[in-house]
Design an enzyme around this catalytic site. Structure first.
Site, PDB file in Angstrom:
ATOM      1  NE  ARG A 126     -74.529   5.072  -1.627  1.00  0.00           N
ATOM      2  CZ  ARG A 126     -74.216   6.186  -1.440  1.00  0.00           C
ATOM      3  NH1 ARG A 126     -74.988   7.052  -0.711  1.00  0.00           N
ATOM      4  NH2 ARG A 126     -72.856   6.829  -1.582  1.00  0.00           N
ATOM      5  CE  LYS A 148     -82.844 -11.821 -15.034  1.00  0.00           C
ATOM      6  NZ  LYS A 148     -82.437 -12.584 -16.481  1.00  0.00           N
ATOM      7  CD  GLU A 190     -90.247 -13.209 -24.834  1.00  0.00           C
ATOM      8  OE1 GLU A 190     -90.091 -14.419 -23.918  1.00  0.00           O
ATOM      9  OE2 GLU A 190     -89.264 -12.555 -25.082  1.00  0.00           O
ATOM     10  CE  LYS A 232     -90.089 -12.537 -15.412  1.00  0.00           C
ATOM     11  NZ  LYS A 232     -89.338 -11.521 -16.503  1.00  0.00           N
ATOM     12  CD  GLU A 242     -81.057 -15.800 -15.198  1.00  0.00           C
ATOM     13  OE1 GLU A 242     -81.500 -14.753 -15.195  1.00  0.00           O
ATOM     14  OE2 GLU A 242     -80.363 -16.176 -16.223  1.00  0.00           O
ATOM     15  NE  ARG A 247     -85.651 -14.011 -13.429  1.00  0.00           N
ATOM     16  CZ  ARG A 247     -85.926 -12.734 -12.930  1.00  0.00           C
ATOM     17  NH1 ARG A 247     -85.796 -12.807 -11.703  1.00  0.00           N
ATOM     18  NH2 ARG A 247     -86.329 -11.739 -13.698  1.00  0.00           N
ATOM     19  CG  ASN A 251     -82.789 -17.286 -20.136  1.00  0.00           C
ATOM     20  OD1 ASN A 251     -83.258 -16.337 -20.119  1.00  0.00           O
ATOM     21  ND2 ASN A 251     -81.866 -17.620 -19.158  1.00  0.00           N
ATOM     22  CG  HIS A 254     -84.694 -15.772 -24.756  1.00  0.00           C
ATOM     23  ND1 HIS A 254     -85.872 -16.584 -24.919  1.00  0.00           N
ATOM     24  CD2 HIS A 254     -85.060 -14.538 -24.757  1.00  0.00           C
ATOM     25  CE1 HIS A 254     -86.779 -15.606 -24.717  1.00  0.00           C
ATOM     26  NE2 HIS A 254     -86.389 -14.255 -24.432  1.00  0.00           N
ATOM     27  CG  HIS A 258     -79.999 -13.543 -26.725  1.00  0.00           C
ATOM     28  ND1 HIS A 258     -79.716 -14.192 -25.370  1.00  0.00           N
ATOM     29  CD2 HIS A 258     -80.953 -12.732 -26.590  1.00  0.00           C
ATOM     30  CE1 HIS A 258     -80.732 -13.731 -24.657  1.00  0.00           C
ATOM     31  NE2 HIS A 258     -81.565 -12.758 -25.415  1.00  0.00           N
ATOM     32  CG  HIS A 271     -86.469 -10.096 -27.729  1.00  0.00           C
ATOM     33  ND1 HIS A 271     -85.314 -10.645 -27.652  1.00  0.00           N
ATOM     34  CD2 HIS A 271     -87.392 -10.583 -26.731  1.00  0.00           C
ATOM     35  CE1 HIS A 271     -85.534 -11.399 -26.549  1.00  0.00           C
ATOM     36  NE2 HIS A 271     -86.601 -11.471 -26.050  1.00  0.00           N
TER      37      HIS A 271
HETATM   38  N1  LIG Z   1     -85.905  -6.555 -17.441  1.00  0.00           N
HETATM   39  C1  LIG Z   1     -86.493  -7.816 -17.960  1.00  0.00           C
HETATM   40  O1  LIG Z   1     -86.781  -8.766 -17.480  1.00  0.00           O
HETATM   41  C2  LIG Z   1     -86.770  -7.828 -19.615  1.00  0.00           C
HETATM   42  C3  LIG Z   1     -87.283  -8.933 -20.146  1.00  0.00           C
HETATM   43  C4  LIG Z   1     -87.547  -8.889 -21.638  1.00  0.00           C
HETATM   44  C5  LIG Z   1     -87.147  -7.722 -22.171  1.00  0.00           C
HETATM   45  N2  LIG Z   1     -86.674  -6.714 -21.762  1.00  0.00           N
HETATM   46  C6  LIG Z   1     -86.065  -5.381 -22.563  1.00  0.00           C
HETATM   47  O2  LIG Z   1     -87.396  -4.895 -22.891  1.00  0.00           O
HETATM   48  C7  LIG Z   1     -86.864  -4.232 -23.942  1.00  0.00           C
HETATM   49  C8  LIG Z   1     -87.913  -4.369 -25.187  1.00  0.00           C
HETATM   50  O3  LIG Z   1     -89.222  -4.075 -24.893  1.00  0.00           O
HETATM   51  P1  LIG Z   1     -90.372  -3.695 -25.790  1.00  0.00           P
HETATM   52  O4  LIG Z   1     -90.583  -4.678 -26.699  1.00  0.00           O
HETATM   53  O5  LIG Z   1     -91.638  -3.402 -24.910  1.00  0.00           O
HETATM   54  O6  LIG Z   1     -89.887  -2.390 -26.480  1.00  0.00           O
HETATM   55  P2  LIG Z   1     -89.911  -0.757 -26.527  1.00  0.00           P
HETATM   56  O7  LIG Z   1     -90.159  -0.552 -24.987  1.00  0.00           O
HETATM   57  O8  LIG Z   1     -88.776  -0.447 -27.397  1.00  0.00           O
HETATM   58  O9  LIG Z   1     -91.411  -0.411 -27.281  1.00  0.00           O
HETATM   59  C9  LIG Z   1     -91.492  -0.893 -28.646  1.00  0.00           C
HETATM   60  C10 LIG Z   1     -91.963   0.271 -29.209  1.00  0.00           C
HETATM   61  O10 LIG Z   1     -93.497   0.526 -28.952  1.00  0.00           O
HETATM   62  C11 LIG Z   1     -93.612   1.923 -28.426  1.00  0.00           C
HETATM   63  N3  LIG Z   1     -94.776   1.620 -27.594  1.00  0.00           N
HETATM   64  C12 LIG Z   1     -94.912   1.310 -26.575  1.00  0.00           C
HETATM   65  N4  LIG Z   1     -95.951   1.284 -25.891  1.00  0.00           N
HETATM   66  C13 LIG Z   1     -96.836   1.729 -26.922  1.00  0.00           C
HETATM   67  C14 LIG Z   1     -98.331   1.821 -26.893  1.00  0.00           C
HETATM   68  N5  LIG Z   1     -99.264   1.349 -26.055  1.00  0.00           N
HETATM   69  N6  LIG Z   1     -98.655   2.111 -28.471  1.00  0.00           N
HETATM   70  C15 LIG Z   1     -97.978   2.665 -29.068  1.00  0.00           C
HETATM   71  N7  LIG Z   1     -96.376   2.474 -28.966  1.00  0.00           N
HETATM   72  C16 LIG Z   1     -96.067   2.120 -28.024  1.00  0.00           C
HETATM   73  C17 LIG Z   1     -92.305   2.300 -27.936  1.00  0.00           C
HETATM   74  O11 LIG Z   1     -92.155   3.771 -27.931  1.00  0.00           O
HETATM   75  C18 LIG Z   1     -91.356   1.552 -28.961  1.00  0.00           C
HETATM   76  O12 LIG Z   1     -91.164   2.497 -29.799  1.00  0.00           O
HETATM   77  C19 LIG Z   1     -85.667  -4.705 -24.671  1.00  0.00           C
HETATM   78  O13 LIG Z   1     -84.747  -3.856 -24.192  1.00  0.00           O
HETATM   79  C20 LIG Z   1     -85.522  -5.715 -23.666  1.00  0.00           C
HETATM   80  O14 LIG Z   1     -83.883  -6.174 -23.222  1.00  0.00           O
HETATM   81  C21 LIG Z   1     -86.396  -6.692 -20.373  1.00  0.00           C
HETATM   82 ZN   LIG Z   2     -87.595 -12.467 -24.470  1.00  0.00          ZN
END
Ligand SMILES: NC(=O)c1ccc[n+]([C@@H]2O[C@H](COP(=O)([O-])OP(=O)(O)OC[C@H]3O[C@@H](n4cnc5c(N)ncnc54)[C@H](O)[C@@H]3O)[C@@H](O)[C@H]2O)c1
Ligand SMILES: [Zn+2]
Length: 365
Positions: A126, A148, A190, A232, A242, A247, A251, A254, A258, A271
């Site tokens: 929890r 999030k 971003e 942010k 949100e 907030r 988007n 986005h 999407h 993305h």
């Molecule tokens: N929680 C939120 O507010 C929020 C906001 C935006 C995006 N997201 C989420 O984030 C995710 C995307 O994140 P991302 O773009 O970081 O993708 P990711 O975590 O998949 O990383 C991208 C790739 O880079 C690799 N990697 C990470 N760090 C590295 C480094 N320093 N050197 C070499 N390789 C490295 C990872 O293993 C992966 O293969 C999505 O699932 C999205 O929904 C969440």
């Molecule tokens: Zn985004």
């Protein structure tokens, strides 16, 4: 050791926390985590790309903390792991290694790791405290801040989750050195977004420092990441869950993004690449609605192109794109909601845009 460190406070009263940003900070992770989330047992959650690179250095930084035990759990890198099956494995592994309510979770990785580790922290027994150590630019400026967390369902991205704020975020800009170029540039989309929605001066700064930014200059990175985190943080403090619409400005681009991701089945674009295209579509829609001048779109397009991000939507089925937009979880009663610029540095949330109007924005006239 860190040269210069910036600190951004996320001022959420009893859930307030600090984001530290600088080069070489991973070596100070033990000290940082010991301050914001002291514990005897830590579970580091990472993925198969990040763990082999940085988990040892992270664990070494805890050496001076007496009798702190660290366990490292890793899952297969990539978005395909962000599901409830992988989550169940994490929960079971946490149980096996003896995690309990006094354990602290450390997310070491990109946005996928942050969302997974954060959700594991929010749910195991929890709720456990957790700390974010992001390793992608996207995670530095976006996903690691704001609380999030969650996983995807087969029918929808990020459909199961929680708001669960970390106890602290530690951003070591040196970790970006090994990030593939495409991933790095996707994160910059971003970054550009923050300039468009909230800060004209920051946008102008970005226009003037594309070369050092692409060279991953540590001083410029610290500056840029700090500003994005600050922006942010302000938005999150104003509207943590949100609820008020504040907030929603995050988007920008986005809704188009999407739809592009859905229609191309998440295979064609990263993305951030889809965000780049989505922002230009939103800006064209704002032009069509008489809300913004054409040169505002041109300025965004020029900066995104200079960074090496895509600026032209490929030929895709317009009806399929519209259908995907109408299915977006943020759509209400068949009318679309968009975040649209009035100038660089300001956006409005605009409700009730007809799908036909939106459809015209995919490609320039
Ligand atoms: N929680 C939120 O507010 C929020 C906001 C935006 C995006 N997201 C989420 O984030 C995710 C995307 O994140 P991302 O773009 O970081 O993708 P990711 O975590 O998949 O990383 C991208 C790739 O880079 C690799 N990697 C990470 N760090 C590295 C480094 N320093 N050197 C070499 N390789 C490295 C990872 O293993 C992966 O293969 C999505 O699932 C999205 O929904 C969440
Ligand atoms: Zn985004």
């Amino acid at each position: 050791m860190a040269s210069q460190t910036s600190c951004v406070r996320v001022a959420l009263s009893d859930r307030a926390y600090d984001i530290q940003i600088g080069a070489g900070l991973l070596a100070t992770a033990g000290e940082f985590v010991g301050c914001c989330a002291a514990a005897k047992h830590y579970v580091v959650i990472t993925d198969g790309n990040v763990g082999p690179r940085f988990a040892d250095a992270l664990c070494e930084s805890f050496a001076s903390l007496e009798d702190a035990r660290l366990d490292v759990l890793s899952f297969t890198a990539g978005e395909a792991s962000k599901n409830i099956g992988s989550m169940q494995r994490l929960w079971e592994q946490m149980l096996e290694i003896g995690a309990d309510r006094s354990t602290v979770v450390i997310a070491l990785g990109g946005g996928v790791v942050g969302d997974m580790a954060g959700f594991a922290a929010a749910t195991f027994t929890r709720g456990l405290p957790f700390v974010q150590i992001p390793t992608t630019l996207l995670a530095d400026v976006d996903s690691s801040v704001g609380g999030k967390v969650g996983v995807n369902l087969p029918g929808g991205k990020n459909m199961v989750g929680a708001f669960w704020q970390p106890q602290g975020v530690l951003i070591d800009t040196d970790l970006l050195a090994s990030l593939p170029d495409r991933e790095y540039k996707a994160g910059l989309a971003e970054v550009v977004k923050y300039g468009v929605i909230l800060d004209e001066a920051f946008f102008a700064y970005l226009e003037g420092c594309v070369a050092p930014l692409l060279a991953r200059d540590p001083a410029v990175l610290r500056q840029v990441i700090s500003r994005c985190c600050q922006l942010k943080a302000e938005v999150v403090v104003a509207d943590e869950r949100e609820e008020t619409g504040v907030r929603a400005v995050l988007n920008y681009g986005h809704t188009f993004c999407h739809a592009l991701e859905t229609v191309t089945e998440y295979r064609r674009f990263l993305h951030g690449e889809a965000v780049s295209l989505g922002m230009l579509c939103a800006s064209r829609l704002a032009e069509d609605l008489g809300r913004v001048e054409r040169r505002v779109t041109a300025r965004q397009s020029d900066l995104l192109q200079a960074i090496g991000l895509p600026i032209e939507v490929p030929k895709l089925d317009g009806d399929a794109l519209t259908a995907a937009m109408l299915k977006d979880k943020k759509t209400r009663h068949g009318k679309l909601r968009f975040v649209l610029p009035t100038c660089i540095g300001h956006v409005d949330v605009v409700d009730g845009v007809s799908p036909d109007r939106a459809k015209k924005a995919w490609w320039p006239k």
